[in-house]
Motif scaffolding. Sequence first.
Motif, mmCIF file in Angstrom:
data_model
loop_
_atom_site.group_PDB
_atom_site.id
_atom_site.type_symbol
_atom_site.label_atom_id
_atom_site.label_comp_id
_atom_site.label_asym_id
_atom_site.label_seq_id
_atom_site.Cartn_x
_atom_site.Cartn_y
_atom_site.Cartn_z
ATOM 1 N N LYS A 1 0.853 -1.192 0.000
ATOM 2 C CA LYS A 1 0.000 0.000 0.000
ATOM 3 C C LYS A 1 0.883 1.233 0.000
ATOM 4 C CE LYS A 1 -3.856 -2.344 0.931
ATOM 5 N NZ LYS A 1 -5.145 -2.227 0.323
ATOM 6 N N GLY A 2 0.291 2.352 -0.433
ATOM 7 C CA GLY A 2 1.034 3.599 -0.443
ATOM 8 C C GLY A 2 0.183 4.771 -0.011
ATOM 9 N N LEU A 3 0.843 5.781 0.514
ATOM 10 C CA LEU A 3 0.180 7.011 0.931
ATOM 11 C C LEU A 3 1.028 8.188 0.486
ATOM 12 C CD1 LEU A 3 -1.987 8.555 2.652
ATOM 13 C CD2 LEU A 3 -0.350 8.402 4.540
ATOM 14 N N VAL A 4 0.426 9.075 -0.304
ATOM 15 C CA VAL A 4 1.096 10.317 -0.657
ATOM 16 C C VAL A 4 0.773 11.307 0.455
ATOM 17 C CG1 VAL A 4 1.327 12.167 -2.355
ATOM 18 C CG2 VAL A 4 0.933 9.809 -3.122
ATOM 19 N N VAL A 5 1.800 11.757 1.140
ATOM 20 C CA VAL A 5 1.647 12.650 2.284
ATOM 21 C C VAL A 5 1.628 14.094 1.781
ATOM 22 C CG1 VAL A 5 2.670 13.396 4.469
ATOM 23 C CG2 VAL A 5 2.859 11.006 3.746
ATOM 24 N N PRO A 6 0.588 14.862 2.133
ATOM 25 C CA PRO A 6 0.555 16.257 1.704
ATOM 26 C C PRO A 6 1.661 17.072 2.381
ATOM 27 C CG PRO A 6 -1.286 15.790 3.167
ATOM 28 C CD PRO A 6 -0.584 14.491 2.918
ATOM 29 N N MET A 7 2.223 18.008 1.632
ATOM 30 C CA MET A 7 3.265 18.878 2.178
ATOM 31 C C MET A 7 2.612 19.887 3.114
ATOM 32 S SD MET A 7 6.530 18.632 0.577
ATOM 33 C CE MET A 7 7.041 20.307 0.717
ATOM 34 N N LYS A 8 2.981 19.808 4.382
ATOM 35 C CA LYS A 8 2.500 20.766 5.371
ATOM 36 C C LYS A 8 3.685 21.185 6.225
ATOM 37 C CE LYS A 8 -2.194 18.992 6.012
ATOM 38 N NZ LYS A 8 -3.156 18.505 7.013
ATOM 39 N N CYS A 9 3.731 22.441 6.563
ATOM 40 C CA CYS A 9 4.808 22.940 7.413
ATOM 41 C C CYS A 9 4.217 23.712 8.578
ATOM 42 C CB CYS A 9 5.745 23.854 6.625
ATOM 43 S SG CYS A 9 6.603 23.021 5.293
ATOM 44 N N GLY A 10 4.430 23.227 9.772
ATOM 45 C CA GLY A 10 3.991 23.947 10.957
ATOM 46 C C GLY A 10 5.008 25.007 11.328
ATOM 47 N N GLN A 11 4.555 26.017 12.021
ATOM 48 C CA GLN A 11 5.456 27.087 12.454
ATOM 49 C C GLN A 11 5.979 26.844 13.866
ATOM 50 O OE1 GLN A 11 6.470 29.469 10.285
ATOM 51 N NE2 GLN A 11 5.262 28.252 8.851
ATOM 52 N N THR A 12 5.132 26.346 14.733
ATOM 53 C CA THR A 12 5.540 26.096 16.112
ATOM 54 C C THR A 12 5.802 24.604 16.308
ATOM 55 O OG1 THR A 12 3.291 25.683 16.919
ATOM 56 C CG2 THR A 12 4.051 27.990 16.888
ATOM 57 N N GLU B 1 4.399 22.719 18.485
ATOM 58 C CA GLU B 1 3.092 22.077 18.667
ATOM 59 C C GLU B 1 2.435 21.793 17.318
ATOM 60 O OE1 GLU B 1 4.088 24.835 20.338
ATOM 61 O OE2 GLU B 1 4.435 23.868 22.271
ATOM 62 N N GLU B 2 2.495 22.758 16.399
ATOM 63 C CA GLU B 2 1.908 22.559 15.069
ATOM 64 C C GLU B 2 2.621 21.437 14.325
ATOM 65 O OE1 GLU B 2 2.279 26.379 13.217
ATOM 66 O OE2 GLU B 2 0.470 27.182 14.164
ATOM 67 N N LYS B 3 3.933 21.404 14.422
ATOM 68 C CA LYS B 3 4.714 20.363 13.744
ATOM 69 C C LYS B 3 4.368 18.972 14.283
ATOM 70 C CE LYS B 3 8.572 23.440 12.747
ATOM 71 N NZ LYS B 3 9.977 23.764 13.023
ATOM 72 N N LEU B 4 4.233 18.863 15.606
ATOM 73 C CA LEU B 4 3.887 17.575 16.200
ATOM 74 C C LEU B 4 2.464 17.160 15.829
ATOM 75 C CD1 LEU B 4 5.588 17.915 19.697
ATOM 76 C CD2 LEU B 4 6.344 16.509 17.772
ATOM 77 N N GLU B 5 1.546 18.101 15.720
ATOM 78 C CA GLU B 5 0.182 17.789 15.291
ATOM 79 C C GLU B 5 0.166 17.268 13.856
ATOM 80 O OE1 GLU B 5 -2.807 17.413 16.746
ATOM 81 O OE2 GLU B 5 -1.636 17.664 18.570
ATOM 82 N N ILE B 6 0.981 17.856 12.998
ATOM 83 C CA ILE B 6 1.070 17.381 11.611
ATOM 84 C C ILE B 6 1.633 15.967 11.588
ATOM 85 C CG2 ILE B 6 2.262 17.734 9.402
ATOM 86 C CD1 ILE B 6 2.053 20.803 10.036
ATOM 87 N N ALA B 7 2.636 15.698 12.421
ATOM 88 C CA ALA B 7 3.214 14.351 12.503
ATOM 89 C C ALA B 7 2.178 13.345 12.991
ATOM 90 C CB ALA B 7 4.436 14.355 13.414
#
Length: 140
Positions: free
Chosen positions: A31-42, A44-50
């Motif tokens: 199976k495969g998943l294309v992960v959307p490009m997202k960049c958090g600033q803080t 907390e935002e980065k960990l939420e994206i992860a």
Amino acid sequence: MACQAKARTVVIADIDGGRVDFAVTNGFAHKGLVVPMKCGQTTEEKLEIAKETASNVGQIKCSSDGAIGEADLVFECTGAESCVQAGIYATKPGGRLMLVGMGVPVQTLPISAAAVFSDTPIPTRMGLPWLAERKVVSQA
């Protein structure tokens, strides 16, 4: 290689759809998943994206077993901080995360998510002899 080793379900997650298609088409992943490009600033935002990325991987359907959920083994091959974070969140407690890629030398990682906790008093009892022998060093 994991497919050839008879791993039940191998998933590739990448921001490049071409790599995902190549891996699935050529039998390197089921199976495969294309992960959307997202960049958090803080942080907390980065960990939420992860966490979101790990959740998306976990929702991929296996053959007849339902969704994948948390993985027994994750190979993180980029070394990118966001990918290592997602790898930690995607790995089940007691699972293994193999860091193959080399990213920046200092990263913010959710170590508490990678820890295995126990609600039994066994670890405390095991640690008492070490304390008595002063083999444990605590720095405050």
